[in-house]
Motif scaffolding. Sequence first.
Motif, PDB file in Angstrom:
ATOM      1  N   GLU A  47      44.225  35.088  31.836  1.00  0.00           N
ATOM      2  CA  GLU A  47      42.933  35.678  31.447  1.00  0.00           C
ATOM      3  C   GLU A  47      41.834  34.776  32.230  1.00  0.00           C
ATOM      4  N   ASP A  48      41.832  33.586  32.533  1.00  0.00           N
ATOM      5  CA  ASP A  48      41.108  32.930  33.225  1.00  0.00           C
ATOM      6  C   ASP A  48      40.897  33.648  34.662  1.00  0.00           C
ATOM      7  N   ILE A  51      39.063  36.394  35.058  1.00  0.00           N
ATOM      8  CA  ILE A  51      37.589  36.327  34.753  1.00  0.00           C
ATOM      9  C   ILE A  51      37.096  35.911  36.368  1.00  0.00           C
ATOM     10  N   LYS A  52      37.981  34.944  37.028  1.00  0.00           N
ATOM     11  CA  LYS A  52      37.702  34.652  38.131  1.00  0.00           C
ATOM     12  C   LYS A  52      37.300  35.414  39.078  1.00  0.00           C
ATOM     13  N   GLN A  55      34.436  37.466  38.706  1.00  0.00           N
ATOM     14  CA  GLN A  55      33.279  36.794  38.846  1.00  0.00           C
ATOM     15  C   GLN A  55      32.907  36.811  40.524  1.00  0.00           C
ATOM     16  N   GLU A  88      30.400  43.867  35.689  1.00  0.00           N
ATOM     17  CA  GLU A  88      29.844  42.797  34.720  1.00  0.00           C
ATOM     18  C   GLU A  88      30.131  43.162  33.176  1.00  0.00           C
ATOM     19  N   LEU A  91      33.138  41.242  32.110  1.00  0.00           N
ATOM     20  CA  LEU A  91      32.854  39.987  32.089  1.00  0.00           C
ATOM     21  C   LEU A  91      32.108  39.428  30.645  1.00  0.00           C
ATOM     22  N   GLN A  94      26.961  36.637  29.856  1.00  0.00           N
ATOM     23  CA  GLN A  94      26.360  35.497  30.627  1.00  0.00           C
ATOM     24  C   GLN A  94      25.114  34.648  29.828  1.00  0.00           C
ATOM     25  N   ALA A 131      32.688  27.779  31.973  1.00  0.00           N
ATOM     26  CA  ALA A 131      33.312  28.628  33.027  1.00  0.00           C
ATOM     27  C   ALA A 131      33.218  30.142  32.385  1.00  0.00           C
ATOM     28  N   GLY A 132      32.815  30.878  33.445  1.00  0.00           N
ATOM     29  CA  GLY A 132      32.810  32.419  33.097  1.00  0.00           C
ATOM     30  C   GLY A 132      31.805  32.769  32.204  1.00  0.00           C
ATOM     31  N   LYS A 133      30.879  31.934  31.609  1.00  0.00           N
ATOM     32  CA  LYS A 133      29.664  32.252  30.980  1.00  0.00           C
ATOM     33  C   LYS A 133      28.378  31.910  31.555  1.00  0.00           C
TER      34      LYS A 133
END
Length: 150
Positions: A47-48, A51-52, A55, A88, A91, A94, A131-133
């Motif tokens: 999942e990380d 997300i990368k 992004q 977005e 994601l 943010q 991270a990711g936020k």
Amino acid sequence: MLEQEINKEIKAAMLSKNEARLRGLRAIKAALLLAKTEKGASESITEDAEIKVLQKLAKQRRESAEIYKTQNRDDLYTIEVEELDVIESFLPRQLSAQEVETEVKAIIQNTGASSVKDMGKVMGAANKQLAGKADGKLVSEIVKQLLSQS
């Protein structure tokens, strides 16, 4: 898993003839497929990692949109912004600049940082926690600003 959700969304976008959404979804699917088939990558990505990838796609769209805007290419600018909106939507939400500042202040307090010399230590902790936020550039600017005040 994100890949299955993207496939469902692609079918829905095709049925509703939503070209802008379809373009964005296909870009995500292609990027995820690339990430899965990269050298040394496993069959499924975490999942990380997803997300990368998202992004990275969002950052590319933002930068391209900026360039097109300065060159008065509204046709291309519109395409980039439409795809950015789709990307977005997958994601995590943010954080605002104020929320990031609050988080960074807590990190500075926890790490005991007192000057700009400690920026590396603070950025390491901030990147893990946010991270990711939050956008890395925004985090970096806030860390630098807060450390230079102390």
